[in-house]
Design an enzyme around this catalytic site. Structure first.
Site, PDB file in Angstrom:
ATOM      1  CE1 TYR A 114       3.664  48.295   6.584  1.00  0.00           C
ATOM      2  CE2 TYR A 114       2.897  46.076   7.010  1.00  0.00           C
ATOM      3  CZ  TYR A 114       2.830  47.426   7.258  1.00  0.00           C
ATOM      4  OH  TYR A 114       1.929  47.904   8.186  1.00  0.00           O
TER       5      TYR A 114
ATOM      6  CG  PHE B 260       3.764  52.985  16.027  1.00  0.00           C
ATOM      7  CD1 PHE B 260       4.799  52.170  15.596  1.00  0.00           C
ATOM      8  CD2 PHE B 260       3.404  54.064  15.238  1.00  0.00           C
ATOM      9  CE1 PHE B 260       5.466  52.429  14.408  1.00  0.00           C
ATOM     10  CE2 PHE B 260       4.066  54.328  14.041  1.00  0.00           C
ATOM     11  CZ  PHE B 260       5.094  53.507  13.639  1.00  0.00           C
TER      12      PHE B 260
ATOM     13  N   GLY C 133       7.095  53.773  18.752  1.00  0.00           N
ATOM     14  CA  GLY C 133       7.774  53.444  17.507  1.00  0.00           C
ATOM     15  C   GLY C 133       9.106  54.152  17.394  1.00  0.00           C
TER      16      GLY C 133
ATOM     17  N   PRO D 160       5.424  52.690  26.557  1.00  0.00           N
ATOM     18  CG  PRO D 160       3.508  51.472  26.017  1.00  0.00           C
ATOM     19  CD  PRO D 160       4.682  52.174  25.387  1.00  0.00           C
TER      20      PRO D 160
END
Length: 318
Positions: free
Chosen positions: A74, A229, A233, A242
């Protein structure tokens, strides 16, 4: 950062009084944690403002978050660097990292696969060094059997049993605590359960419920389900979101909350072993994510959301 042995939990008699944990609590790798944690993947957005990145992590902890998801890849190590400096032993925060890939700065795909057992070990060592600890409470093995993104080729096609043997060896050595799996299919999950699993991290949301069978199996086995996600994403333009669903927007309007909050709240209501790790680089967005734990979805709202069509999350990268 927390040392090898964690201090007494705030739940212990005579322990410090802690902030209410967002979303309530659930078991995870032998502990009891907040059902809403924090995903550190977006800390890289604060790379130009270190103080803001540190403050964001402190904000989450001060609001009761006690488990944080990270990885050495990350931000090419930036997220772990921030966590190391932002978190102290007194915070009693569970750090969950992952292996199976390394950073690929400047590449078309920002990750380079690292699936071989020796690479998994090297990734764990890199995490230990970056976080400044000698044990990571939970480490996820990022498999690539299911969900969006890359698929292994050549020498990166590695048998799960060989990987689990290396992960188990590192657990026996005390370098890691619990073992998790990410991007795993049902057959792989069944093979891995005897090794002892703390969690499964798969792409999963209200509109991408491919893994319902895995979720039920995890619930039956006492394994935490940690969806990534959960709102779709941006890396995967083909992944359903959603927030695009009329039913989600209708429920959000009726409750005076955002569609994103409804998407996250549905996950908490859907199964008791769900733990959320929404990520953000924005303080206001963090507050909104943590407030999801206070949202109640009644039977009518759940019925309307459950009726939303599920589509596949198995989309290619880019």
């Amino acid at each position: 950062m927390p040392p090898t042995s964690s201090p007494a939990s705030p739940d212990a008699p005579g322990g410090p009084v802690a902030a209410p944990r967002p979303g309530g609590t659930a078991p995870f790798a032998g502990r009891t944690v907040s059902r809403i944690g924090y995903g550190a993947a977006q800390l890289g957005r604060r790379r130009g403002d270190r103080d803001a990145a540190l403050a964001l992590v402190r904000q989450a902890i001060d609001h009761g978050v006690d488990h944080i998801d990270t990885a050495q890849f990350y931000g090419d190590g930036y997220a772990n660097e921030i966590l190391r400096d932002a978190i102290g032993p007194e915070d009693d925060v569970m750090i969950v990292s992952k292996v199976g890939a390394t950073a690929n700065p400047g590449g078309r795909v920002p990750l380079r696969l690292a699936q071989q057992p020796k690479e998994l070990r090297a990734c764990v060592e890199d995490n230990l060094t970056a976080l400044g600890v000698d044990r990571i409470p939970v480490v996820n093995l990022r498999r690539l059997d299911a969900g969006p993104g890359l698929r292994p080729e050549g020498d990166q096609v590695v048998d799960l049993d060989d990987q689990l043997a290396e992960m188990t060896a590192m657990r026996d050595e005390g370098k890691i605590g619990g073992i998790g799996l990410s991007g795993v299919g049902i057959d792989g999950l069944r093979r891995a359960i005897p090794a002892g699993l703390a969690c499964v991290q798969n792409a999963y949301s209200l509109v991408c419920r491919d893994d319902e069978e895995l979720l039920r199996l995890c619930a039956a086995e006492g394994i935490a389900w940690v969806p990534f996600f959960p709102l779709g994403g941006n890396v995967f333009p083909g992944m359903p979101k959603p927030t695009d669903e009329p039913a989600v927007r209708t429920v959000a309007d009726s409750l005076g909350v955002t569609p994103s909050q409804v998407g996250l709240a549905w996950l908490l209501h859907h199964a008791p072993n769900v733990l959320l790790i929404p990520g953000t680089g924005d303080p206001a967005h963090l507050e909104a994510n943590l407030a999801v734990g206070d949202i109640t979805l009644d039977a009518a709202a759940m019925a309307a959301l459950d009726a939303v069509e599920s589509r596949s999350s198995d989309v290619p990268l880019g």
